[in-house]
Design an enzyme around this catalytic site. Structure first.
Site, PDB file in Angstrom:
ATOM      1  N   ASN A  24      -4.932   6.586  -0.697  1.00 53.71           N
ATOM      2  CA  ASN A  24      -4.136   6.882   0.402  1.00 53.71           C
ATOM      3  C   ASN A  24      -3.773   8.260   0.330  1.00 53.71           C
ATOM      4  OD1 ASN A  24      -4.573   4.726   2.221  1.00 53.71           O
ATOM      5  ND2 ASN A  24      -2.816   3.382   1.654  1.00 53.71           N
TER       6      ASN A  24
ATOM      7  N   HIS B 199      -3.430  -3.560  -5.659  1.00 54.99           N
ATOM      8  CA  HIS B 199      -3.610  -3.069  -4.312  1.00 54.99           C
ATOM      9  C   HIS B 199      -5.279  -3.402  -3.971  1.00 54.99           C
ATOM     10  CE1 HIS B 199      -3.873   0.439  -1.119  1.00 54.99           C
ATOM     11  NE2 HIS B 199      -3.364  -0.667  -0.663  1.00 54.99           N
TER      12      HIS B 199
ATOM     13  N   GLU C  94      -6.617  -1.144  -6.883  1.00 57.32           N
ATOM     14  CA  GLU C  94      -5.751  -0.305  -7.595  1.00 57.32           C
ATOM     15  C   GLU C  94      -4.851  -0.997  -8.349  1.00 57.32           C
ATOM     16  OE1 GLU C  94      -6.011   3.780  -4.947  1.00 57.32           O
ATOM     17  OE2 GLU C  94      -4.262   2.382  -4.350  1.00 57.32           O
TER      18      GLU C  94
ATOM     19  N   SER D 241       0.720  -1.322  -0.004  1.00 59.46           N
ATOM     20  CA  SER D 241      -0.016   0.069  -0.081  1.00 59.46           C
ATOM     21  C   SER D 241       0.862   1.435  -0.136  1.00 59.46           C
ATOM     22  CB  SER D 241      -1.014   0.150   1.383  1.00 59.46           C
ATOM     23  OG  SER D 241      -0.364  -0.421   2.096  1.00 59.46           O
TER      24      SER D 241
HETATM   25  P1  NAI Z   1       0.246  -9.529   8.068  1.00 59.47           P
HETATM   26  O1  NAI Z   1       1.238  -9.275   8.849  1.00 59.47           O
HETATM   27  O2  NAI Z   1      -1.041  -9.907   8.489  1.00 59.47           O
HETATM   28  O3  NAI Z   1       0.788 -10.639   7.106  1.00 59.47           O
HETATM   29  C1  NAI Z   1       1.907 -10.871   6.376  1.00 59.47           C
HETATM   30  C2  NAI Z   1       2.312 -12.282   6.312  1.00 59.47           C
HETATM   31  O4  NAI Z   1       3.389 -12.336   5.297  1.00 59.47           O
HETATM   32  C3  NAI Z   1       2.535 -12.960   7.523  1.00 59.47           C
HETATM   33  O5  NAI Z   1       1.884 -14.121   7.752  1.00 59.47           O
HETATM   34  C4  NAI Z   1       4.184 -13.276   7.438  1.00 59.47           C
HETATM   35  O6  NAI Z   1       4.312 -14.365   8.147  1.00 59.47           O
HETATM   36  C5  NAI Z   1       4.446 -13.341   5.915  1.00 59.47           C
HETATM   37  N1  NAI Z   1       5.534 -13.054   5.437  1.00 59.47           N
HETATM   38  C6  NAI Z   1       6.388 -11.960   5.977  1.00 59.47           C
HETATM   39  N2  NAI Z   1       7.521 -12.017   5.026  1.00 59.47           N
HETATM   40  C7  NAI Z   1       7.469 -13.306   4.115  1.00 59.47           C
HETATM   41  C8  NAI Z   1       8.118 -13.646   3.131  1.00 59.47           C
HETATM   42  N3  NAI Z   1       9.574 -13.052   2.934  1.00 59.47           N
HETATM   43  N4  NAI Z   1       7.910 -14.829   2.729  1.00 59.47           N
HETATM   44  C9  NAI Z   1       6.741 -15.331   2.733  1.00 59.47           C
HETATM   45  N5  NAI Z   1       5.719 -14.816   3.741  1.00 59.47           N
HETATM   46  C10 NAI Z   1       6.306 -13.968   4.476  1.00 59.47           C
HETATM   47  O7  NAI Z   1       0.271  -8.261   6.798  1.00 59.47           O
HETATM   48  P2  NAI Z   1      -0.953  -7.850   5.734  1.00 59.47           P
HETATM   49  O8  NAI Z   1      -1.961  -6.721   6.761  1.00 59.47           O
HETATM   50  O9  NAI Z   1      -1.703  -8.886   5.314  1.00 59.47           O
HETATM   51  O10 NAI Z   1      -0.143  -7.192   4.796  1.00 59.47           O
HETATM   52  C11 NAI Z   1       0.398  -7.682   3.748  1.00 59.47           C
HETATM   53  C12 NAI Z   1       0.830  -6.613   2.456  1.00 59.47           C
HETATM   54  O11 NAI Z   1      -0.468  -6.065   2.173  1.00 59.47           O
HETATM   55  C13 NAI Z   1       1.715  -5.494   3.173  1.00 59.47           C
HETATM   56  O12 NAI Z   1       2.383  -5.160   2.051  1.00 59.47           O
HETATM   57  C14 NAI Z   1       0.646  -4.250   3.495  1.00 59.47           C
HETATM   58  O13 NAI Z   1       1.116  -3.156   3.067  1.00 59.47           O
HETATM   59  C15 NAI Z   1      -0.402  -4.682   2.258  1.00 59.47           C
HETATM   60  N6  NAI Z   1      -1.809  -4.242   2.860  1.00 59.47           N
HETATM   61  C16 NAI Z   1      -2.212  -4.175   3.965  1.00 59.47           C
HETATM   62  C17 NAI Z   1      -3.541  -3.684   4.065  1.00 59.47           C
HETATM   63  C18 NAI Z   1      -4.313  -3.940   5.329  1.00 59.47           C
HETATM   64  O14 NAI Z   1      -5.044  -3.226   5.640  1.00 59.47           O
HETATM   65  N7  NAI Z   1      -3.810  -4.615   6.448  1.00 59.47           N
HETATM   66  C19 NAI Z   1      -4.258  -3.016   3.060  1.00 59.47           C
HETATM   67  C20 NAI Z   1      -3.637  -2.951   1.661  1.00 59.47           C
HETATM   68  C21 NAI Z   1      -2.486  -3.452   1.831  1.00 59.47           C
END
Ligand code: NAI
Length: 513
Positions: free
Chosen positions: A195, A145, A157, A124
């Site tokens: 954003n 996104h 997006e 994001s």
């Molecule tokens: P989260 O922390 O809930 O999940 C991330 C997952 O990725 C975790 O399960 C972690 O173990 C895993 N992980 C981390 N590094 C890794 C790697 N190198 N290889 C494999 N798995 C790996 O995070 P969330 O909230 O799901 O966010 C994920 C992405 O989505 C980020 O880039 C965030 O900016 C983006 N995003 C988040 C939103 C939100 O509202 N939470 C909305 C839109 C985008």
């Protein structure tokens, strides 16, 4: 190549957290075989089980047939390692929000997947251009996104970095549409569309609070009950979490080289410093701890002037939306009014008071510029015929009985009245003008087009109307005037008017006509 991926194309989602699981559910529901991978042991399998349980719940509620839930679950599997993803046609990354981690992952993937596999990031805030810079084939990387929760939020997006091939962005666009989403194209600039354009929603609220315009509960109520927003800025920041919201604001502000438009707020910094992060830990602008009193907006008590209105001469001036609604609401309440002209934009006169919709000047400044001193300003409403509440401000020069008469008139028309201190632009007008200003700049700078910014803000953050369609509704001349007056009042670059608003207003055109 700009048709959607066929439903038989295997897709992988890397990162099985909140977003990855949601995205996997969307792709599997659309018919794709989906592999989930996470570097936390057991996380992918757990997410697959979680999605299956979620699909079963939807089936129990009748939103899905039991067969569809079962078929969708059967298309989902947990992968053990990166090499399991070699046959995928699209890989969507939703791992930790860190440039180096994302670069490394995509570099590793490039060594495994076929040349025509599309790579996408759900980031994001990280530049797609910067992620792609290290790749052998940066053209096949784009942002995809999603918004949280991905299965429910319609907006996606489609983010093009400098190296992204147009065909790849088009293919992702068509695929997201085939999955039942509403995709919009955006260039990889800070905050993408949502954003970035949403920043003033928080920033103007925080600024008004800093200036003592009104308390959070009162401003939230005005934004909901007059502005038609689902949540006011303060309750929304409490829900998002101040740590998250503040860090997005800081990152957009830093990414724009400290452009004043995006200046973070000391008030929010202090909440973060205090650990008052919002709903999630019981305290933010509001107190969510057990036994805490529910916040109540400040509403003017029934005006003493109500009785006098029965015999007073009430003139509703001009044909603006505010005047028309006032006239019909007064009529329904049995208060007689006559129609009068409105050369200077006034909407009503009663017992010496003159009412106007704010044009971005304070009531005091407006009163100083004219012979009528008893100036009372009302805020913008999305629909004056339906609004339940209006913010008002009263000129310092205004006689107390004239202010009471103006308040009584609005109350007689069925509005709850919240009196703000005499700040420029009040709450809804100022916020909507700044949202439109940012949306116009995004269009003017080639980030996206007019329909995309409006769709993005309606679907990504639930605004009742897209900011540019709303600006058309207010009148671009008026929006430009409000912004100009804010700029005069503060002398800050923050309120500079978008060249596109200037241009369209001078041309007498709106954004959608
Ligand atoms: P989260 O922390 O809930 O999940 C991330 C997952 O990725 C975790 O399960 C972690 O173990 C895993 N992980 C981390 N590094 C890794 C790697 N190198 N290889 C494999 N798995 C790996 O995070 P969330 O909230 O799901 O966010 C994920 C992405 O989505 C980020 O880039 C965030 O900016 C983006 N995003 C988040 C939103 C939100 O509202 N939470 C909305 C839109 C985008």
């Amino acid at each position: 190549m700009n048709s959607a991926l066929s439903a038989s194309t295997p897709i992988a989602v890397i990162g099985a957290g909140a977003m990855g699981a949601g995205i996997a559910q969307v792709a599997a529901s659309a018919g794709h075989p989906v592999k989930l991978l996470d570097n936390r042991p057991g996380a992918a399998a757990q997410a697959v089980q979680g999605i299956a349980a979620q699909l079963n719940r939807l089936a129990e509620k009748g939103k899905l047939t039991a067969q569809a839930a079962q078929d969708t679950s059967a298309r989902l599997s947990a992968a053990a390692q990166l090499s399991d993803l070699a046959d995928c046609g699209l890989i969507i990354e939703a791992i930790v929000e860190d440039l180096q981690s994302k670069r490394k992952l995509f570099l590793d993937l490039e060594a495994i997947v076929s040349k025509d596999c599309i790579l996408a990031s759900n980031t994001s805030s990280i530049s797609i251009t910067a992620i792609g810079a290290v790749l052998a084939q940066p053209g096949r990387l784009a942002g995809l996104h999603f918004f949280n929760p991905a299965p429910l939020m319609a907006l996606v997006e489609i983010v093009s970095g400098l190296g992204t091939e147009r065909e790849i962005a088009e293919r992702l666009f068509a695929s997201a549409a085939a999955w039942g989403k509403t995709p919009v194209h955006t260039r990889s600039t800070p905050g993408f569309i949502v954003n970035r354009v949403a920043r003033p929603y928080y920033a103007e609220g925080l600024r008004l609070l800093q200036e003592g315009a009104a308390d959070p509960a009162t401003m939230d109520a005005c934004m909901r009950e007059a502005g038609g927003f689902r949540m006011g800025p303060f309750e929304l920041m409490d829900l998002i979490g101040h740590d998250v919201n503040f860090s997005v604001t800081r990152s957009v502000w830093n990414a724009f080289f400290n452009d004043q438009r995006f200046l973070p707020s000391l008030i929010q910094q202090e909440l973060v410093d205090a650990g008052f992060l919002g709903r999630k830990n019981g305290r933010g602008f509001y107190d969510y701890r057990e036994g805490a009193a529910a916040p109540t907006p400040k509403t003017e008590p029934q005006s003493q002037a109500m009785a006098a209105l029965k015999t007073a001469r009430v003139v509703v001036c001009g044909e603006s939306a505010a005047a028309q609604a006032l006239s019909s609401r007064l009529q329904s309440a049995g208060v007689a009014s006559t129609a009068g002209p409105s050369q200077d934009g006034r909407i009503a006169e009663v017992l010496g008071a003159v009412l106007y919709v704010t044009d971005g000047r304070t009531a005091t400044r407006r009163a100083a510029a004219q012979s009528d001193r008893n100036v009372v300003l009302i805020d913008l409403a999305l629909d004056y015929s339906k609004a339940k509440r209006l913010a008002i401000s009263v000129a310092d020069q205004c006689a107390a009985d004239a202010a009471a008469a103006a308040i009584g008139l609005l109350q007689a028309a069925g509005y709850a009245v919240s009196r703000f201190s005499d700040v420029p632009g009040l709450a809804v007008m100022r916020t909507v003008a700044m949202l439109a200003n940012e949306a116009a700049d995004a269009v003017n700078q080639g980030v996206c087009d007019v329909p995309s910014v409006d769709a993005a803000m309606r679907l990504g953050v639930n605004y009742p109307v897209g900011p540019l369609a709303w600006a058309d509704q207010i009148g671009l001349g008026r929006v430009r005037e409000v912004l100009g007056h804010l700029a005069d009042s503060y002398g800050e670059d923050r309120y500079r008017i978008s060249p596109l608003i200037q241009q369209r207003a001078y041309a007498g055109k709106g954004f959608h006509v």
